[in-house]
Design a protein around this motif. Structure first.
Motif, PDB file in Angstrom:
ATOM      1  N   SER A 228      30.220  53.606  41.592  1.00  0.00           N
ATOM      2  CA  SER A 228      29.207  54.037  42.560  1.00  0.00           C
ATOM      3  C   SER A 228      29.031  53.001  43.657  1.00  0.00           C
ATOM      4  CB  SER A 228      27.868  54.276  41.852  1.00  0.00           C
ATOM      5  OG  SER A 228      27.293  53.042  41.457  1.00  0.00           O
ATOM      6  N   ASN A 229      28.574  53.457  44.819  1.00  0.00           N
ATOM      7  CA  ASN A 229      28.363  52.554  45.942  1.00  0.00           C
ATOM      8  C   ASN A 229      27.287  51.518  45.649  1.00  0.00           C
ATOM      9  OD1 ASN A 229      30.328  53.696  47.556  1.00  0.00           O
ATOM     10  ND2 ASN A 229      28.920  55.045  48.651  1.00  0.00           N
ATOM     11  N   ARG A 230      26.296  51.867  44.866  1.00  0.00           N
ATOM     12  CA  ARG A 230      25.237  50.910  44.535  1.00  0.00           C
ATOM     13  C   ARG A 230      25.794  49.759  43.707  1.00  0.00           C
ATOM     14  NH1 ARG A 230      20.025  51.824  40.569  1.00  0.00           N
ATOM     15  NH2 ARG A 230      19.034  49.793  40.960  1.00  0.00           N
ATOM     16  N   VAL A 231      26.595  50.075  42.708  1.00  0.00           N
ATOM     17  CA  VAL A 231      27.221  49.034  41.900  1.00  0.00           C
ATOM     18  C   VAL A 231      28.171  48.209  42.749  1.00  0.00           C
ATOM     19  CG1 VAL A 231      28.806  48.619  39.967  1.00  0.00           C
ATOM     20  CG2 VAL A 231      26.998  50.325  39.746  1.00  0.00           C
ATOM     21  N   LEU A 232      28.910  48.874  43.607  1.00  0.00           N
ATOM     22  CA  LEU A 232      29.875  48.184  44.459  1.00  0.00           C
ATOM     23  C   LEU A 232      29.184  47.233  45.418  1.00  0.00           C
ATOM     24  CD1 LEU A 232      32.838  47.904  45.029  1.00  0.00           C
ATOM     25  CD2 LEU A 232      32.719  49.906  46.496  1.00  0.00           C
ATOM     26  N   VAL A 246      38.725  43.203  42.081  1.00  0.00           N
ATOM     27  CA  VAL A 246      39.446  44.360  41.549  1.00  0.00           C
ATOM     28  C   VAL A 246      39.384  44.382  40.023  1.00  0.00           C
ATOM     29  CG1 VAL A 246      41.722  45.434  41.355  1.00  0.00           C
ATOM     30  CG2 VAL A 246      40.987  44.494  43.535  1.00  0.00           C
ATOM     31  N   GLU A 247      39.538  43.221  39.400  1.00  0.00           N
ATOM     32  CA  GLU A 247      39.491  43.168  37.928  1.00  0.00           C
ATOM     33  C   GLU A 247      38.124  43.574  37.397  1.00  0.00           C
ATOM     34  OE1 GLU A 247      42.805  39.639  37.216  1.00  0.00           O
ATOM     35  OE2 GLU A 247      40.690  39.123  37.302  1.00  0.00           O
ATOM     36  N   LEU A 248      37.068  43.088  38.042  1.00  0.00           N
ATOM     37  CA  LEU A 248      35.723  43.460  37.593  1.00  0.00           C
ATOM     38  C   LEU A 248      35.466  44.943  37.823  1.00  0.00           C
ATOM     39  CD1 LEU A 248      33.652  40.382  38.817  1.00  0.00           C
ATOM     40  CD2 LEU A 248      34.140  41.027  36.457  1.00  0.00           C
ATOM     41  N   LEU A 249      35.961  45.461  38.941  1.00  0.00           N
ATOM     42  CA  LEU A 249      35.786  46.896  39.200  1.00  0.00           C
ATOM     43  C   LEU A 249      36.504  47.736  38.158  1.00  0.00           C
ATOM     44  CD1 LEU A 249      36.071  47.077  43.099  1.00  0.00           C
ATOM     45  CD2 LEU A 249      34.062  47.588  41.709  1.00  0.00           C
ATOM     46  N   TRP A 250      37.660  47.258  37.714  1.00  0.00           N
ATOM     47  CA  TRP A 250      38.385  47.994  36.666  1.00  0.00           C
ATOM     48  C   TRP A 250      37.562  48.038  35.375  1.00  0.00           C
ATOM     49  CZ3 TRP A 250      40.391  46.593  31.856  1.00  0.00           C
ATOM     50  CH2 TRP A 250      41.260  47.523  31.263  1.00  0.00           C
ATOM     51  N   VAL A 251      36.961  46.914  35.001  1.00  0.00           N
ATOM     52  CA  VAL A 251      36.114  46.873  33.798  1.00  0.00           C
ATOM     53  C   VAL A 251      34.910  47.789  33.977  1.00  0.00           C
ATOM     54  CG1 VAL A 251      34.645  45.400  32.358  1.00  0.00           C
ATOM     55  CG2 VAL A 251      36.857  44.546  33.163  1.00  0.00           C
ATOM     56  N   ILE A 252      34.269  47.700  35.142  1.00  0.00           N
ATOM     57  CA  ILE A 252      33.082  48.524  35.399  1.00  0.00           C
ATOM     58  C   ILE A 252      33.428  50.009  35.362  1.00  0.00           C
ATOM     59  CG2 ILE A 252      31.372  49.116  37.154  1.00  0.00           C
ATOM     60  CD1 ILE A 252      31.449  46.157  38.009  1.00  0.00           C
ATOM     61  N   ALA A 253      34.587  50.353  35.927  1.00  0.00           N
ATOM     62  CA  ALA A 253      35.000  51.761  35.918  1.00  0.00           C
ATOM     63  C   ALA A 253      35.179  52.279  34.498  1.00  0.00           C
ATOM     64  CB  ALA A 253      36.300  51.923  36.714  1.00  0.00           C
ATOM     65  N   MET A 258      29.825  55.248  30.003  1.00  0.00           N
ATOM     66  CA  MET A 258      29.013  54.980  28.808  1.00  0.00           C
ATOM     67  C   MET A 258      27.681  54.315  29.107  1.00  0.00           C
ATOM     68  SD  MET A 258      32.113  53.570  26.398  1.00  0.00           S
ATOM     69  CE  MET A 258      32.883  52.653  27.741  1.00  0.00           C
ATOM     70  N   HIS A 259      27.498  53.815  30.338  1.00  0.00           N
ATOM     71  CA  HIS A 259      26.276  53.081  30.660  1.00  0.00           C
ATOM     72  C   HIS A 259      25.740  53.530  32.010  1.00  0.00           C
ATOM     73  CE1 HIS A 259      26.969  50.307  27.294  1.00  0.00           C
ATOM     74  NE2 HIS A 259      28.234  50.283  27.677  1.00  0.00           N
ATOM     75  N   ASP A 260      24.407  53.544  32.114  1.00  0.00           N
ATOM     76  CA  ASP A 260      23.809  53.986  33.367  1.00  0.00           C
ATOM     77  C   ASP A 260      23.968  52.913  34.438  1.00  0.00           C
ATOM     78  OD1 ASP A 260      21.318  52.213  33.480  1.00  0.00           O
ATOM     79  OD2 ASP A 260      21.042  53.184  31.531  1.00  0.00           O
ATOM     80  N   GLU A 261      23.808  53.349  35.657  1.00  0.00           N
ATOM     81  CA  GLU A 261      24.025  52.487  36.819  1.00  0.00           C
ATOM     82  C   GLU A 261      23.114  51.267  36.811  1.00  0.00           C
ATOM     83  OE1 GLU A 261      22.701  53.769  40.904  1.00  0.00           O
ATOM     84  OE2 GLU A 261      24.859  54.154  41.104  1.00  0.00           O
ATOM     85  N   GLN A 262      21.868  51.439  36.341  1.00  0.00           N
ATOM     86  CA  GLN A 262      20.903  50.349  36.355  1.00  0.00           C
ATOM     87  C   GLN A 262      21.369  49.178  35.499  1.00  0.00           C
ATOM     88  OE1 GLN A 262      18.156  50.318  38.234  1.00  0.00           O
ATOM     89  NE2 GLN A 262      17.624  48.241  37.553  1.00  0.00           N
ATOM     90  N   ARG A 263      21.914  49.457  34.336  1.00  0.00           N
ATOM     91  CA  ARG A 263      22.374  48.384  33.440  1.00  0.00           C
ATOM     92  C   ARG A 263      23.576  47.655  34.038  1.00  0.00           C
ATOM     93  NH1 ARG A 263      22.928  50.120  27.310  1.00  0.00           N
ATOM     94  NH2 ARG A 263      22.751  47.846  27.100  1.00  0.00           N
ATOM     95  N   ALA A 267      23.665  43.666  35.074  1.00  0.00           N
ATOM     96  CA  ALA A 267      24.687  42.741  34.561  1.00  0.00           C
ATOM     97  C   ALA A 267      25.323  41.949  35.698  1.00  0.00           C
ATOM     98  CB  ALA A 267      25.754  43.521  33.796  1.00  0.00           C
ATOM     99  N   ILE A 268      25.500  42.596  36.841  1.00  0.00           N
ATOM    100  CA  ILE A 268      26.112  41.927  38.000  1.00  0.00           C
ATOM    101  C   ILE A 268      25.139  40.935  38.621  1.00  0.00           C
ATOM    102  CG2 ILE A 268      27.015  42.290  40.322  1.00  0.00           C
ATOM    103  CD1 ILE A 268      27.992  45.070  39.306  1.00  0.00           C
TER     104      ILE A 268
END
Length: 406
Positions: A228-232, A246-253, A258-263, A267-268
């Motif tokens: 999502s743009n908010r996470v990005l 890119v590596e962190l985005l792969w993990v987040i994707a 399994m986890h909502d955007e807020q969590r 974490a970030i």
């Protein structure tokens, strides 16, 4: 083009030396005309020299200095057989090869004879638009004349649309910031891909003032991640280098379903640095079942929060950051499991998987990484004596520890 009288060879050689050129054994009249222009009372067109950012350590003429020269001067430079050394091996390339790099053959086939001046005198934006078109169309030019007409008279947006099927917002201005020299063809494709994705990553590329090949390719790869743009935006605020991004985005994707955007955002924001963010992301995932349940004073650590707390209690590297991220990754991949011994001398233990045969005691440490006595190790061994798939050696696990725990 009107030619002028022949210059003395000494004058030609002096000018060639000034501009790091090799004098031909018999200078042509066009070369001599160029030399005469350069040696006149007016400022020479190529007095400003810069170092190539990518492949040459020797002074090279900038595109802006080339454009200060007249059409006739540029034609004389091109027809001059002198050349600029582009690499340490001593191979010589023309000014066309200097600017167009891998596309030099196609450039010379499209802009033939004195038309090459149009290529040399074009703005950086226009030349990169042409190179982007060449990147999409490959090496084969079926009709050089028609191609010349199209690239000469079509608008930049029309050229890019013909090349990629679309011209995303900001692409033309981004091409204008790439400098005078052609970039590898995959870079032009990557720029189009990243800008087509729009959103925060496209804005990052659009607003950049300096570029590296790896960063552009990384951003193009990241643009395909379903995040999502908010996470990005939260991740971009941390100013993380593109490869780690890119590596962190792969993990987040992988975690997003399994986890909502807020969590994920929390974490970030709480991590800020890549290893800490990664540890926080891994902390969102549950631990697998322990190899064995609590036995006496030996209890498994079954959550990321418990492991982080143990790191603080024992004052070791498991408090956070890279080591915590590594520990969490190894636990969740079922390669390691941590236990704590709450006996007379508290000890933090790590058991490593030994293939399909069981587990071995691989690491042991007291508070502040203090050495654990053999007496304590013997007590732990006695407690585990009834569990056949766990090995506790008298001095560690020896060969198995070396092979399985490294």
């Amino acid at each position: 083009m009107k030619l002028i009288s022949r210059l003395p060879r000494l004058k030609v050689e002096a000018l060639c030396s000034q501009y790091n050129l090799k004098a031909a054994s018999a200078p042509t009249e066009r070369a001599e005309k160029s030399a005469n222009i350069l040696s006149s009372g007016s400022d020479p067109p190529m007095t400003k020299m810069v170092k190539s950012k990518r492949s040459s350590s020797k002074p090279l003429p900038t595109a802006s200095s080339i454009r200060k020269a007249s059409y006739q001067e540029i034609a004389a430079m091109h027809h001059n057989q002198n050349s600029l050394p582009l690499d340490r091996s001593g191979s010589d390339q023309s000014i066309i090869a200097l600017l167009s790099r891998q596309d030099s053959a196609q450039v010379l086939s499209i802009w033939t004879n004195d038309r090459i001046c149009e290529y040399l005198l074009a703005s950086d934006t226009r030349r990169h638009t042409w190179h982007a078109w060449l990147a999409a169309n490959g090496n084969f030019i079926s009709d050089a004349v028609e191609t010349y007409r199209f690239l000469t008279f079509a608008k930049s947006r029309q050229i890019l649309t013909d090349a990629f099927g679309s011209c995303p917002a900001g692409m033309i201005s981004t091409l204008g910031k790439l400098g005078p020299y052609a970039w590898p063809r995959p870079i032009y494709v990557a720029i189009h891909q990243a800008l087509m994705a729009a959103g925060p990553l496209a804005n990052l590329l659009y607003q950049a003032t300096e570029f590296r090949d790896d960063d552009i390719l990384s951003l193009a790869s990241a643009s395909t991640m379903p995040v999502s743009n908010r996470v990005l935006r939260s991740l971009l605020k941390c100013k993380i280098p593109a490869p780690e991004l890119v590596e962190l985005l792969w993990v987040i994707a992988r975690l997003s379903p399994m986890h909502d955007e807020q969590r994920l955002v929390r974490a970030i924001v709480q991590g800020r640095q890549p290893p800490a963010i990664l540890a926080n992301l891994f902390s969102l995932m549950p631990f697998p079942n322990p190899p064995f349940e609590q036995v006496g004073a030996l209890a498994p650590i079954t959550t990321a929060e418990q492991l982080r707390k143990a790191g603080h209690e024992f004052d070791n590297c498991l408090k956070g950051g890279e080591e915590l991220a590594y520990a969490l990754a190894s636990i969740q991949s079922a390669q390691r499991y941590f236990y704590r011994w709450d006996g007379e001398h508290p000890t933090l233990l790590a058991f490593c998987r030994c293939g399909s045969t069981g587990w071995i005691l691989a690491e042991r440490s007291g508070p502040a990484n203090a050495r654990v006595s053999q007496v304590t190790v013997n007590q732990i061994g006695e407690v585990l004596s009834g569990i056949p798939n766990v090995l506790v050696g008298k001095r560690g696990a020896g060969m198995l520890e070396w092979i399985c725990a490294r």
